[in-house]
Design a protein around this motif. Sequence first.
Motif, PDB file in Angstrom:
ATOM      1  N   TRP A  64      -9.147  -2.064  -1.781  1.00 21.53           N
ATOM      2  CA  TRP A  64      -8.714  -0.866  -1.173  1.00 21.53           C
ATOM      3  C   TRP A  64      -7.706  -0.530  -0.023  1.00 21.53           C
ATOM      4  N   HIS A  65      -7.788  -1.452   0.730  1.00 17.17           N
ATOM      5  CA  HIS A  65      -6.710  -1.279   2.019  1.00 17.17           C
ATOM      6  C   HIS A  65      -5.369  -1.496   1.746  1.00 17.17           C
ATOM      7  N   ASP A  66      -4.986  -2.102   0.524  1.00 17.18           N
ATOM      8  CA  ASP A  66      -3.847  -2.239   0.233  1.00 17.18           C
ATOM      9  C   ASP A  66      -3.023  -1.332  -0.784  1.00 17.18           C
ATOM     10  N   TRP A  69      -1.148   4.838  -1.841  1.00 16.12           N
ATOM     11  CA  TRP A  69      -1.768   6.233  -2.098  1.00 16.12           C
ATOM     12  C   TRP A  69      -0.299   6.872  -2.458  1.00 16.12           C
ATOM     13  N   THR A 163       0.425  -4.787  -2.700  1.00 11.04           N
ATOM     14  CA  THR A 163       0.293  -3.263  -2.905  1.00 11.04           C
ATOM     15  C   THR A 163       0.385  -2.724  -4.373  1.00 11.04           C
TER      16      THR A 163
END
Length: 250
Positions: A64-66, A69, A163
């Motif tokens: 999630w943190h990588d 968006w 990512t």
Amino acid sequence: MDLVSFVVALVAVLIGAAGQRMIGMGWGLVVTPAVALVAGPLAAVLVVNLYGALACMVILPKVWHDIDWKRLLWLAVPAVALMVPGLLLAKGLDTDVLRIAVGVIAMAGVVITVAFTTAERSHDGPALRIATGATIGVLNASVGMGAPALGVYTLLSGWQDRTFVATMQPFWVIVSGVIVAVRPFVAPEGSPDWPLWAWLLLCVPVVAGVLLGNRLAHLVNRTVVRWSIIALSVLGGAALIVTGALGLLA
């Protein structure tokens, strides 16, 4: 349902889920040919997208943190916009022709993946992202395999870091989830006539593959994983092409 072919599909789902966790791609390349042999190419679209979304949802908390968006939106919006045309394309084509198309796309995906392993950064931008997303939407909805278009984008943009792996998980959740949601209204006749136990059993290799990928993500040489997916994709794609060609000649 041919149980031997179904077992092959279960193994493909396990490998595809593990590959999806470790390198961010490989699910469609491995799973689509195997499921298409069991259920046919049109039904494979539903199965591949349904369980692909499940696999990515299981992976999502770990990455999630990588997630990138911004790039996710550039790719996902055009992909969603082109899904209905892709489903209509699948509905209108002959089954054997579609089977050959799936096989050819799988083989093309192999070539792109090989190039992807050694590609250097070239260029990136909104136009390329929109074109990539739109192409993925059409291919994923029509033949359950948008990875070739994604491979072209990664080859051109050089997007190969962590990512990429992370962003692909919500991307496929969105793309696959929308296809599963709209499919009953566009092509309801394409669902495989499987018993309930078969649908439930397919969940096992999905979760097991993700858990395996979690354990091996930092231990296994990713080049080995990629080449394993490439080999299986070649065999699966070739089998589909032969099956489709024999069907057309019959």
